[in-house]
Structures are given as C-alpha cells and as structure tokens.
Design an enzyme around this catalytic site. Structure first.
Site, PDB file in Angstrom:
ATOM      1  N   PRO A 111       0.819  -1.214   0.089  1.00 18.87           N
ATOM      2  CA  PRO A 111       0.055  -0.085   0.020  1.00 18.87           C
ATOM      3  C   PRO A 111       0.876   1.286  -0.102  1.00 18.87           C
ATOM      4  CG  PRO A 111      -0.756  -1.647   1.726  1.00 18.87           C
ATOM      5  CD  PRO A 111       0.490  -2.128   1.147  1.00 18.87           C
ATOM      6  N   LYS A 159       3.712   6.620   4.507  1.00 17.66           N
ATOM      7  CA  LYS A 159       3.069   5.303   4.507  1.00 17.66           C
ATOM      8  C   LYS A 159       2.840   4.588   5.915  1.00 17.66           C
ATOM      9  CE  LYS A 159       5.443   4.103   0.106  1.00 17.66           C
ATOM     10  NZ  LYS A 159       6.254   3.036  -0.438  1.00 17.66           N
ATOM     11  N   HIS A 179      -4.644 -15.602   9.721  1.00 20.38           N
ATOM     12  CA  HIS A 179      -3.711 -14.535   9.324  1.00 20.38           C
ATOM     13  C   HIS A 179      -3.691 -13.236  10.269  1.00 20.38           C
ATOM     14  CE1 HIS A 179      -2.479 -16.527   5.650  1.00 20.38           C
ATOM     15  NE2 HIS A 179      -3.768 -16.772   5.540  1.00 20.38           N
ATOM     16  N   ARG A 192       1.811 -12.208   4.788  1.00 19.58           N
ATOM     17  CA  ARG A 192       3.046 -12.268   4.837  1.00 19.58           C
ATOM     18  C   ARG A 192       3.869 -12.048   6.323  1.00 19.58           C
ATOM     19  NH1 ARG A 192       4.712 -10.046  -0.970  1.00 19.58           N
ATOM     20  NH2 ARG A 192       6.662 -11.375  -0.603  1.00 19.58           N
ATOM     21  N   ARG A 252      12.827  -3.562  -9.274  1.00 20.41           N
ATOM     22  CA  ARG A 252      11.489  -3.414  -9.626  1.00 20.41           C
ATOM     23  C   ARG A 252      10.762  -3.368 -10.795  1.00 20.41           C
ATOM     24  NH1 ARG A 252       9.034  -0.667  -4.670  1.00 20.41           N
ATOM     25  NH2 ARG A 252      10.696  -0.420  -2.987  1.00 20.41           N
TER      26      ARG A 252
END
Length: 273
Positions: A2, A59, A92, A111, A263
């Site tokens: 995100p 972020k 999770h 993850r 990337r």
C-alpha cells in the site's frame, strides 16, 4: 505494498471507526511484528488507553492514544479490520486490540511483514522511521524548488529517486510508474539529466496523480481493501502499471516492462523520452 493513497484511505476509514474506543486487552500472536519495544511492554503500555484519533505520515499509520502514539506500517499485505469479539479469528490475524465495548481491531497480514511500535504521544518525529521522511506530496511542504534540488543531486534513475522516501514521502512502485508516464519521462533516466521543464512535469504529475488516487480510494491491484473492506478504484485509471504488452492509451505502442533496481517498471517507449 500500500502506498500513500491506500494508507490515507485506511486512515480515513479507521478514523470513522475507532476513536473513543478503550483498549482492555492486547494480544500479540507474532512478536516479531512489534519493534523497538519488547512485546510484553508494548501490551502493558496500551491496556487502559483510549484511541483519540488516527493520523498518517508517509506510509505509516499513527494511532494517537491517551498517553502514547502507535506507529504502524502495513508493508506488503497488512490490513486492519474492526470486528465483533465473537467473530472467528482468521489464521492471518496477528495482533488484536480488544475494546471495552466488545469489539476488536484486528491486524491481519498474510506475509507477516507489517510492523508496530509505540512512542511518546505525538513523538513519532523522533523515531528513526519517521525522522527520515521527506515532505508529503499533497502538502505545502512539497515545493518545486526543494524537489528540483533533490532531483538534481542524484544520478540515480528518476523512478528510483521518486521511491526515495526522503525526497517525497508516500510514493511507491505503482504511482512512480504512472508519474513518469504522465510526465513523459523514461523511468530509467538519470535524475540529474532531466531538464527544468521535465522536473516540473514530474512535480506536477506527482501532485495530480496522488490527489486523484486518494480521491478514488487508492488502487486495488492485488489484495488491498480499506478498513471497511472496500476496494480502491484508481486501478481503473492506471495507464502503464500492470499493462505489459497492452497498447499505450496515447499512441498505441505496446507498454514495456523492465527491471529497474529490482522493481518491475512499466513505460511507453514512444511517449516517454
């Protein structure tokens, strides 16, 4: 991962859901997600605290509590969901904030890369994570003069420079590709090779794209949803990211994908110079 538009929409939905809720229990199921403080101390500091509001820096999500602030980074797959205490806890779900009203704010992360740390109230500016961040692209602190100075200082690829959170906070892989396309600049161009006009185009594209992405709820290109489970809509506006071999919306040339510093990077070989 995100990026700023997604994290801002998570913040906005959390701000509607959790202020006023008082924590009476914290469950940490994956201790490595708590950084800078031992997990048991993290829990001890938070029990009895009330959530007053949710902010964002780059972020990072910032939860302001009665006497402290929690910094949370979603990393690749992190999600917050407000649920009833009786709802099933998924495998999770790794951190649970239980409230006195019998609801729970759950942090889910497939993850397990997400992190949380606690600092003095409004003290995030003293943490290593926040201290190094540059200006936000949608604030007055993000100026063309400072941006141009930073760009001209580096010989790195312009996309790599855009991903540097010290230059501008919140831009990630998706939006860096879109910014370079909007500015008609190849993402692998050396930043210090750009003309003043090109730098200005990149600056303007950064502001316009991030503004629209926030307004449309961010981009759901993998699993992103906000804290109310809603998908973003900006993925429908993407012009190059994830469009390998599709015709450019401007000229029809197939979009190409390369690896740039590890990337995946998308661009139009005709429109971008």
């Amino acid at each position: 991962m995100p990026e700023m538009p997604e994290v801002e929409n998570v913040r906005a939905t959390l701000q509607e859901l959790v202020p006023g809720k008082k924590i009476d229990q914290v469950i940490v199921r994956v201790p490595k997600m708590i950084v800078s403080t031992p997990p048991d101390e993290f829990v001890h500091m938070l029990v009895g605290q009330e959530i007053e509001g949710v902010r964002r820096r780059g972020k990072f999500l910032l939860f302001d509590l009665t006497n402290c602030t929690i910094l949370s980074h979603l990393r690749m797959e992190g999600k917050f969901r407000l649920m009833d205490e009786n709802e099933e806890v998924s495998k999770h779900t790794h951190i649970i904030f239980h409230f006195e009203d019998h609801t729970e704010l759950r942090f889910l992360d497939v993850r397990k890369f997400g992190t949380m740390e606690v600092t003095n109230k409004y003290g995030e500016g003293e943490t290593r994570s926040i201290k190094k961040l540059g200006p936000e692209p949608l604030t007055q602190a993000f100026t063309l003069t400072d941006f141009a100075t930073g760009v001209k200082k580096t010989s790195r690829a312009i996309k790599t420079a855009l991903l540097d959170q010290k230059l501008v906070a919140g831009v990630g892989n998706i939006y860096a590709d879109e910014i370079c396309f909007e500015a008609k600049v190849r993402p692998e161009r050396a930043a210090n090779s750009l003309s003043d006009k090109e730098i200005k185009r990149i600056f303007k594209a950064t502001k316009s794209i991030m503004t629209e992405a926030v307004a449309l709820g961010g981009s759901t290109v993998r699993t992103y949803v906000n804290s109310q489970g809603k998908l973003g809509q900006y993925q429908n506006k993407l012009k190059v990211y994830g469009k390998t071999d599709e015709p450019c919306v401007v000229c029809g040339t197939p979009i190409e994908k390369i690896k740039l510093n590890g990337r995946g990077t998308h661009f139009c070989p005709n429109c971008q110079k």
